[in-house]
Enzyme design. Structure first.
Site, PDB file in Angstrom:
ATOM      1  N   THR A 137       0.852  -1.188   0.000  1.00 44.21           N
ATOM      2  CA  THR A 137       0.000   0.000   0.000  1.00 44.21           C
ATOM      3  C   THR A 137       0.889   1.240   0.000  1.00 44.21           C
ATOM      4  O   THR A 137       1.704   1.424   0.910  1.00 44.21           O
ATOM      5  CB  THR A 137      -0.919   0.003   1.227  1.00 44.21           C
ATOM      6  OG1 THR A 137      -1.677  -1.202   1.240  1.00 44.21           O
ATOM      7  CG2 THR A 137      -1.858   1.197   1.201  1.00 44.21           C
ATOM      8  N   PHE A 274     -18.989  -3.530   9.214  1.00 46.18           N
ATOM      9  CA  PHE A 274     -18.166  -2.471   9.809  1.00 46.18           C
ATOM     10  C   PHE A 274     -19.019  -1.434  10.541  1.00 46.18           C
ATOM     11  O   PHE A 274     -18.645  -0.271  10.649  1.00 46.18           O
ATOM     12  CB  PHE A 274     -17.285  -1.795   8.740  1.00 46.18           C
ATOM     13  CG  PHE A 274     -16.223  -2.709   8.195  1.00 46.18           C
ATOM     14  CD1 PHE A 274     -14.987  -2.789   8.805  1.00 46.18           C
ATOM     15  CD2 PHE A 274     -16.477  -3.510   7.098  1.00 46.18           C
ATOM     16  CE1 PHE A 274     -14.010  -3.641   8.311  1.00 46.18           C
ATOM     17  CE2 PHE A 274     -15.511  -4.372   6.594  1.00 46.18           C
ATOM     18  CZ  PHE A 274     -14.271  -4.428   7.208  1.00 46.18           C
ATOM     19  N   CYS A 285      -2.573  -1.366   9.103  1.00 46.50           N
ATOM     20  CA  CYS A 285      -3.016  -0.759   7.836  1.00 46.50           C
ATOM     21  C   CYS A 285      -3.831   0.509   8.029  1.00 46.50           C
ATOM     22  O   CYS A 285      -3.364   1.600   7.713  1.00 46.50           O
ATOM     23  CB  CYS A 285      -3.824  -1.781   7.030  1.00 46.50           C
ATOM     24  SG  CYS A 285      -2.830  -3.169   6.443  1.00 46.50           S
ATOM     25  N   LYS A 355      -7.479  -7.459  16.385  1.00 47.90           N
ATOM     26  CA  LYS A 355      -8.672  -8.173  15.955  1.00 47.90           C
ATOM     27  C   LYS A 355      -8.478  -9.643  16.284  1.00 47.90           C
ATOM     28  O   LYS A 355      -7.347 -10.086  16.519  1.00 47.90           O
ATOM     29  CB  LYS A 355      -8.910  -7.974  14.448  1.00 47.90           C
ATOM     30  CG  LYS A 355      -7.849  -8.599  13.566  1.00 47.90           C
ATOM     31  CD  LYS A 355      -8.103  -8.333  12.088  1.00 47.90           C
ATOM     32  CE  LYS A 355      -9.333  -9.022  11.587  1.00 47.90           C
ATOM     33  NZ  LYS A 355      -9.507  -8.893  10.127  1.00 47.90           N
TER      34      LYS A 355
END
Length: 464
Positions: A137, A274, A285, A355
């Site tokens: 990214t 979400f 990220c 997570k």
């Protein structure tokens, strides 16, 4: 590529040989999965201990299903790892850049030093035509910069081309995301680069055909391909912070953010993914990517367009502090200008990773809360099914328990900050007999409030 046409692979192999430059979470996962699809794959890294682990059949991070797949493909001979950039250059037809792009220490911008380093190392050894394809990214404009680096460092006449094909891996589901992606993006400048990327993904497309699925392919230019990933991350971060902003309103208004989220999620234009309020997003990220996106927009002279991402970031950070404020309220401790005094209080924190189904603690909201509680004087006992070793390196001063039972025994307050199944299904009746105070903060809104209150707990969720 024209159906039925045959692509001349520079190495002479039947299918392109693939190298993955950087064998962290991204590169190692892709390397293993593409070997599983039948490709000859070589993973490269400068980190010798990491390469030794992978060569020995050990994945240096937790990702469900990857260990077994790694050992299977090492044994089959399709997958190898090396610290030699010369070996990688000689082997590969397509070289995928998978190195990290962390936030710079002196600004919000992305640190592209790892990208530059691997390209400058690789390019001088490319003595035949090859494709360098980015997966990392990166800020928009990076692919053109990589082209310039290649022109400067590759041997004359090697005809090395550049492309960008961003990744969309979700930790904990990464194997599925590689083998069965919901879309593939090819940022290319030539038909040859496009054909090479199609050939590199033929295994993905063939698997989809056997399963009667389609994999959408978007063929575009460099800038759009680079923006796809950062725009997607910015949108997801905004959606998470939106529902957390609603949680902030629900608290004083007496509303329930979980019911609010369900109600608005039925709208197909919004969707229900979400929209779980909690302590916010973290990981390697989203936080750094939205900051780098803002920094790049400023460099392009359009910083105002992404001003809203600053508030998205602020909302996300506030959720972590809110847990500490809530802890002080529930424990009857005053919250002054310097924060609460939680000395003499034992707090059990269930969760350390950002997570579940991961051992990644980078920018973890759970560990951020652990630090804040410790600074307030609390004795903090942490337990996580997979992230203990990484958490101990990040926050060495906390106490680390070996189980849920050990963590909560004698605790005045229990905070559930990562929604591991082990925590979601824990028996509140059993835990009630172990704690000093039956008080729980559900930082992920993942517990059943009725069950916990029925077991005698004072339950507080986020925005409920």
């Amino acid at each position: 590529m024209t159906p039925g046409a045959t692509l001349a692979v520079p190495s002479g192999a039947a299918r392109p040989r693939l190298t993955f430059l950087g064998t962290g979470y991204l590169g190692a996962t892709y390397a293993v999965c593409f070997a599983e699809l039948g490709y000859e794959v070589l993973g490269y890294d400068v980190d010798a201990p990491k390469i030794a682990k992978l060569t020995g059949g050990e994945v240096p991070f937790h990702e469900p299903g990857l260990d077994e797949m790694l050992r299977k493909n090492l044994a089959a001979g399709r997958l190898k790892f090396t610290t030699s950039i010369e070996e990688a250059a000689a082997f590969g037809d397509i070289h995928f850049i998978c190195v990290g792009t962390p936030q710079r220490a002196d600004s919000m911008a992305a640190d592209l030093s790892h990208v530059e380093d691997v390209v400058v190392r690789l390019a001088p050894h490319l003595h035949r035509k090859a494709l360098i394809a980015g997966k990392s990214t990166v800020p928009v404009g990076t692919a053109e910069w990589v082209e310039q680096l290649v022109r400067r460092h590759a041997p004359a006449g090697s005809h090395v081309e550049v492309a960008w094909s961003p990744e969309f891996l979700q930790e904990g589901h990464a194997v599925e995301d590689v083998l069965r992606p919901n879309r593939v993006i090819f940022g290319v400048r030539s038909e040859w680069a496009n054909d090479m990327l199609f050939a590199a993904h033929k295994g993905v497309f063939d698997l989809a055909t056997t399963e009667d699925r389609e994999v959408p392919v978007v063929i575009t230019n460099f800038a759009t391909a680079e923006l796809v990933k950062v725009a997607a991350n910015a949108f997801l971060a905004t959606k998470i912070s939106f529902i957390n902003a609603m949680a902030e309103i629900c608290e004083p208004a007496g509303a329930d953010v979980t019911q609010l989220a369900r109600a608005i999620g039925y709208d197909a234009r919004i969707g229900n993914r979400f929209l779980r309020a909690g302590v916010g997003f973290g990981g390697g990220c989203l936080p750094k990517d939205i900051r780098a996106f803002q920094a790049r927009a400023q460099e392009l002279g359009v910083g105002e367009a992404l001003r809203f991402l600053h508030e998205v970031d602020l909302i996300n950070q506030r959720r972590r502090q809110w847990v500490v404020q809530l802890a002080a309220e529930l424990l009857g401790r005053p919250f002054g200008p310097a924060g609460p005094d939680l000395s003499g209080v034992k707090v059990a924190v269930l969760g350390a990773t950002f997570k579940p189904n991961s051992d990644d603690v980078r920018d973890s909201p759970a560990l951020s809360v652990v630090r804040k509680l410790s600074r307030s004087g609390a004795e903090v006992s942490v337990y996580d099914p997979e992230g203990m070793e990484n958490a101990r390196r990040e926050v060495p001063d906390a106490t680390y328990a070996r189980s849920v039972v050990e963590a909560v025994t004698g605790a005045d307050l229990v905070c559930v900050l990562t929604e591991w199944e082990e925590f979601r299904t824990a028996d509140p009746v059993v835990l009630a007999d172990l704690v000093a105070g039956k008080v729980v903060i559900d930082g992920r809104n993942c517990l059943d409030p009725v069950l916990w209150r029925r077991a005698g707990w004072e339950y507080r969720g986020m925005g409920r």
